[in-house]
Design an enzyme around this catalytic site. Structure first.
Site, PDB file in Angstrom:
ATOM      1  N   ARG A   3       4.991  -7.369  10.786  1.00 58.79           N
ATOM      2  CA  ARG A   3       6.344  -6.615  10.586  1.00 58.79           C
ATOM      3  C   ARG A   3       7.361  -7.531  10.184  1.00 58.79           C
ATOM      4  O   ARG A   3       8.532  -6.861   9.589  1.00 58.79           O
ATOM      5  CB  ARG A   3       6.862  -5.910  12.042  1.00 58.79           C
TER       6      ARG A   3
ATOM      7  N   GLN B 204      -5.538  -3.537  10.891  1.00 54.32           N
ATOM      8  CA  GLN B 204      -4.427  -2.766  11.480  1.00 54.32           C
ATOM      9  C   GLN B 204      -4.908  -1.761  12.480  1.00 54.32           C
ATOM     10  O   GLN B 204      -3.913  -0.764  12.730  1.00 54.32           O
ATOM     11  CB  GLN B 204      -3.224  -2.552  10.602  1.00 54.32           C
TER      12      GLN B 204
ATOM     13  N   LYS C  88       0.669  -1.101  -0.016  1.00 53.21           N
ATOM     14  CA  LYS C  88      -0.100  -0.001  -0.074  1.00 53.21           C
ATOM     15  C   LYS C  88       0.747   1.305   0.002  1.00 53.21           C
ATOM     16  O   LYS C  88       0.645   2.167  -0.806  1.00 53.21           O
ATOM     17  CB  LYS C  88      -0.976  -0.060   1.223  1.00 53.21           C
ATOM     18  N   THR C  89       1.829   1.246   0.748  1.00 55.20           N
ATOM     19  CA  THR C  89       2.781   2.424   0.926  1.00 55.20           C
ATOM     20  C   THR C  89       3.453   2.665  -0.495  1.00 55.20           C
ATOM     21  O   THR C  89       3.860   3.782  -0.803  1.00 55.20           O
ATOM     22  CB  THR C  89       3.645   2.396   2.240  1.00 55.20           C
TER      23      THR C  89
ATOM     24  N   ASP D 153      -1.682   7.700   4.182  1.00 53.51           N
ATOM     25  CA  ASP D 153      -1.404   6.469   4.341  1.00 53.51           C
ATOM     26  C   ASP D 153      -2.198   5.989   5.911  1.00 53.51           C
ATOM     27  O   ASP D 153      -2.528   6.753   6.688  1.00 53.51           O
ATOM     28  CB  ASP D 153      -0.181   6.214   4.671  1.00 53.51           C
ATOM     29  N   GLU D 154      -2.196   4.841   6.063  1.00 55.39           N
ATOM     30  CA  GLU D 154      -3.051   4.307   7.500  1.00 55.39           C
ATOM     31  C   GLU D 154      -4.014   4.858   7.843  1.00 55.39           C
ATOM     32  O   GLU D 154      -4.453   5.372   8.774  1.00 55.39           O
ATOM     33  CB  GLU D 154      -1.917   4.702   8.427  1.00 55.39           C
TER      34      GLU D 154
HETATM   35  P1  ATP Z   1       1.644  -2.175   6.134  1.00 53.35           P
HETATM   36  O1  ATP Z   1       0.333  -2.596   5.842  1.00 53.35           O
HETATM   37  O2  ATP Z   1       2.540  -3.015   6.907  1.00 53.35           O
HETATM   38  O3  ATP Z   1       1.816  -0.637   5.976  1.00 53.35           O
HETATM   39  P2  ATP Z   1       2.133  -2.080   3.120  1.00 53.35           P
HETATM   40  O4  ATP Z   1       0.817  -2.401   2.674  1.00 53.35           O
HETATM   41  O5  ATP Z   1       2.049  -0.165   3.183  1.00 53.35           O
HETATM   42  O6  ATP Z   1       2.279  -2.565   4.530  1.00 53.35           O
HETATM   43  P3  ATP Z   1       4.461  -1.790   1.843  1.00 53.35           P
HETATM   44  O7  ATP Z   1       5.507  -1.335   2.985  1.00 53.35           O
HETATM   45  O8  ATP Z   1       4.320  -1.054   0.901  1.00 53.35           O
HETATM   46  O9  ATP Z   1       3.165  -2.553   2.397  1.00 53.35           O
HETATM   47  O10 ATP Z   1       5.364  -2.967   1.045  1.00 53.35           O
HETATM   48  C1  ATP Z   1       5.778  -4.115   1.719  1.00 53.35           C
HETATM   49  C2  ATP Z   1       6.906  -4.740   1.080  1.00 53.35           C
HETATM   50  O11 ATP Z   1       6.657  -5.381  -0.066  1.00 53.35           O
HETATM   51  C3  ATP Z   1       8.152  -3.580   0.870  1.00 53.35           C
HETATM   52  O12 ATP Z   1       9.347  -4.244   1.200  1.00 53.35           O
HETATM   53  C4  ATP Z   1       7.710  -3.122  -0.621  1.00 53.35           C
HETATM   54  O13 ATP Z   1       8.939  -2.989  -1.268  1.00 53.35           O
HETATM   55  C5  ATP Z   1       7.476  -4.939  -1.207  1.00 53.35           C
HETATM   56  N1  ATP Z   1       6.647  -4.657  -2.543  1.00 53.35           N
HETATM   57  C6  ATP Z   1       5.337  -4.202  -2.585  1.00 53.35           C
HETATM   58  N2  ATP Z   1       4.727  -4.022  -3.742  1.00 53.35           N
HETATM   59  C7  ATP Z   1       5.689  -5.069  -4.444  1.00 53.35           C
HETATM   60  C8  ATP Z   1       5.685  -5.505  -5.713  1.00 53.35           C
HETATM   61  N3  ATP Z   1       4.799  -5.235  -6.736  1.00 53.35           N
HETATM   62  N4  ATP Z   1       6.878  -6.065  -6.160  1.00 53.35           N
HETATM   63  C9  ATP Z   1       7.713  -6.449  -5.299  1.00 53.35           C
HETATM   64  N5  ATP Z   1       7.839  -5.803  -3.913  1.00 53.35           N
HETATM   65  C10 ATP Z   1       6.819  -5.266  -3.629  1.00 53.35           C
HETATM   66 MG    MG Z   2       2.345   0.829   4.780  1.00 52.46          MG
END
Ligand code: ATP
Ligand code: MG
Length: 709
Positions: A663, A267, A37-38, A236-237
């Site tokens: 995490r 979360q 997402k981030t 975000d969040e």
């Molecule tokens: P959270 O809910 O914990 O905030 P999030 O959904 O924001 O998580 P991110 O932190 O953006 O997730 O991504 C998690 C990991 O996956 C990061 O290391 C990111 O670089 C990797 N990632 C995300 N999308 C891809 C993708 N399409 N291909 C490869 N790696 C990815």
């Molecule tokens: Mg995130």
């Protein structure tokens, strides 16, 4: 239709690309942890800039300074220099910015003070004793100032005025089964607390959200200014927004409705501070026509970690069911270590030592950096034994959060002085320092002056200045008050000169730091610290804290100059000011905003942090300690009852555990103790109920101290 996908979006999966490309209109990305997402938000910003949107028109809001900083870096690696103009901010910093800009429209002075928790409590206590005439007595928790403040904060986060709070109380619609007396008291204090804040030209933390909302609701010109400034808004969040934050997002989005929010209902961990899960679940209702993107692939964790997380969170009733999968390998099992503590040492020491030892071993064998390791816990208090063990093992570490700047008395005193120089109406600060260091203004005199101020309808500062005319204040006492007034007025003049000199010759030296250093000497703060601390060692630590604080003014000045944004007619607040410095201290000094952001990010250290502040972050190895009943889930959550399922405190503890599990990228190690020392005596402990929610085939259990290891 074959869409041309720009090369910088090729690292996203098709759903992520869809969210990044949908730049017009409301968008919701609802997805589990680690689904990118981030990352999608970051690349969406990059896409906006690459599509020709002026960076100045882009606003991204996150929950912590650390997250905002990380996002800025990640955008910069994709688009380079252009990233500079993007506004990346926390909700609270954004609120300050709006209020500094147009707060005067709702009667807030330009140099308003921002009260931290300690100041708020001082104000609540004062209102309780002086105006509502109730004083806390031991054993009577109806009069606990912290609980009063918590209740007030809850009202404010729901945008409820004192009048509405009174109605709520009258109708007995309190969330918890608390005694009515108590709610009535909180409502009565709320009204006067607000009056005192306004009279002092001060805001509390909740006001940084609430006041911008009322400002923007009332003043079309303020709204339009912001609409001209920001055309694309991202959050975000989003699952952790409260009523005020939803309203602020809505007002900022304005008629364009270019609002993209991302979050994970599983979360949501801030219900206790007013976060409302309905904000994310009802997004499509709040923003009709919203495009909803669901992400299901987890890129962060190995399969077993993800399976454990899925199994745990499935026990929560009120949730949108979603199941994550990952293309990552199976990975090692989730460790669970249990420490027995039959020997002479307490088992929490064993736990801490084992975590430290294992960190060293894994770093060596897997050729990792210290930065790849995090140790998570439920409450800040749990960090102590861990810090000791890490120190003993010579492992570098950083503690995120922990003691606030304001928990240190000498810093709180100095900040109070600086606030009074800027805003002498700030009564909480004024009363804190008028007789510190001791200068012969007795308590009775002070109360007499406060009373006189109330009777005359003037501020306490004005009464101080006219102290000669106040009856019942002796000559020496009046002289002492006037010496204090003079000290502050001289300081005001000095600071005005610093400001004037800057106008003439901007960007030279660290004049504010020099001024603060001189002021500390004039106040004789260091002498006061020396004379009141019996131990030389304690005095030295406090003096060092003061010196560090003064030096940090210079750091702030230096950084503010180097951060000079691109020329922009609408960007104010670029030159460093004392107000700007205090603002920064307040925003970083509050819970979960306290990442040591002065630190070099390259600095290689193990990270210690609470589950709350770990949100959004990821680490190769995660240790989660204290997996015991009354720690996780927290004792409070076990006893509290509530009628509304989305406020179920146990479910929130489970989400917190889910945040912790997710995490971990490669390996997750849980641990707990069978006994812990309380007051020197070992007390038996029960393993956390959440451990049973992880399927046994995913776990590798080890116990020590019971002969079975
Ligand atoms: P959270 O809910 O914990 O905030 P999030 O959904 O924001 O998580 P991110 O932190 O953006 O997730 O991504 C998690 C990991 O996956 C990061 O290391 C990111 O670089 C990797 N990632 C995300 N999308 C891809 C993708 N399409 N291909 C490869 N790696 C990815
Ligand atoms: Mg995130």
């Amino acid at each position: 239709m074959v869409l041309h996908i720009p090369h910088y979006l090729r690292d996203l999966n098709p759903r992520q690309q869809e969210a990044a490309l949908a730049i017009e209109g409301p968008v919701l990305v609802l997805a589990g942890a680690g689904s990118g997402k981030t990352r999608t938000l970051v690349l969406r910003i990059a896409h906006l800039l690459r599509s020709g949107v002026d960076a100045q028109r882009v606003l991204a809001v996150t929950f912590t300074n650390r997250a905002a900083g990380e996002m800025r870096e990640r955008v910069a690696t994709v688009v380079g220099r252009d990233a500079k103009g993007v506004t990346l901010s926390t909700f609270h910093s954004l609120g300050v910015r709006i209020l500094r800009d147009s707060g005067e429209l709702i009667g807030l002075p330009k140099d308003f003070s921002i009260y931290a928790t300690a100041d708020q409590l001082a104000l609540v206590r004062r209102v309780m004793t002086e105006e509502v005439h109730v004083t806390a007595t031991a054993g009577d928790d109806r009069y606990d100032a912290k609980r009063v403040l918590h209740e007030i904060s809850r009202w404010k986060n729901q945008l409820m005025s004192p009048a509405e709070a009174n109605t709520e109380v009258a109708e007995g619609r309190m969330r918890h089964n608390r005694s009515d007396d108590y709610a009535v008291l909180a409502a009565a204090v709320y009204e006067r607390y607000e009056e005192s804040l306004r009279a002092a030209g001060a805001c509390d933390f909740d006001d940084l959200l609430l006041l911008p909302v009322s400002l923007l609701r009332q003043h079309a010109e303020a709204r339009e200014r912001l609409w001209r400034r920001w055309h694309y808004i991202m959050v975000d969040e989003y699952q952790d927004t409260n009523g005020a934050q939803l309203e602020l997002a809505r007002l900022l989005a304005g008629p364009r409705q270019n609002l993209c929010v991302v979050g994970d209902d599983d979360q949501s961990i801030y219900a206790w501070r007013g976060a409302d899960l309905r904000n994310i679940l009802d997004f499509e209702r709040h923003f009709p026509g919203a495009r909803v993107v669901i992400l299901e692939e987890n890129y962060r964790s190995t399969q077993r970690i993800l399976d454990a997380a899925n199994a745990v969170i499935a026990n929560n009733a009120a949730r949108k069911a979603k199941r994550m999968h990952t293309g990552n390998g199976l990975g090692p099992k989730v460790d669970y270590w249990e420490f027995g503590g039959n020997g002479p040492r307490s088992s929490e020491e064993e736990e801490a030592e084992m975590v430290a030892r294992e960190t060293g071993v894994r770093r060596f064998h897997e050729k990792l950096a210290w930065n790849d390791f995090a140790i998570l816990y439920r409450t800040n208090l749990q960090s102590r034994p861990l810090e000791e063990a890490l120190r003993a093992a010579n492992i570098p570490y950083r503690v995120v959060g922990g003691t606030s700047y304001f928990d240190r008395k000498e810093i709180a005193d100095l900040v109070a002085y600086l606030r009074v120089v800027i805003n002498a109406r700030d009564e909480v600060s004024l009363r804190r320092i008028v007789n510190y260091p001791t200068r012969g203004v007795g308590r009775t005199t002070l109360l007499r002056l406060v009373e006189a101020a109330r009777a005359r309808g003037e501020t306490v500062w004005e009464t101080f200045r006219g102290v000669d005319a106040i009856e019942g204040v002796t000559g020496p006492q009046a002289a002492a008050v006037l010496r204090f007034v003079n000290l502050i007025e001289q300081a005001k003049k000095g600071l005005a000169q610093v400001d004037a000199a800057r106008e003439e010759q901007p960007n030279t030296g660290w004049p504010i730091e020099a001024w603060v250093r001189g002021f500390v000497a004039d106040v004789k703060l260091e002498d006061a610290v020396r004379s009141e601390n019996a131990s030389e060692r304690v005095a030295q630590i406090r003096l060092e804290n003061i010196r560090d604080f003064v030096a940090s003014v210079g750091t702030y000045e230096g950084r503010t100059w180097s951060e000079q944004p691109l020329p922009d007619e609408e960007t104010e607040w670029t030159a460093p000011t004392l107000t700007g410095f205090l603002e920064r201290v307040s925003l970083i000094g509050e819970p979960e905003e306290r990442s040591r952001n002065e630190e070099d990010p390259e600095d290689d250290r193990v990270t210690l942090l609470t589950l709350h502040s770990a949100k959004g972050l990821e680490f190769t190895h995660v240790f989660l300690v204290g997996m015991e009943e009354e720690i996780l889930p927290h004792a409070r959550s076990i006893t509290e009852v509530t009628e509304r399922p989305e406020l179920d405190p146990l479910a929130e503890e489970r989400r917190l555990f889910y945040v912790g599990i997710t995490r971990a990228r490669h390996r997750l190690t849980l641990s707990g103790c069978r006994t812990r020392k309380r007051g020197g005596e070992p007390v038996p402990r029960q393993p956390s109920r959440f451990l049973k929610e992880i399927p046994p085939e995913l776990m590798e259990i080890r116990s020590s101290g019971t002969g079975s290891s």
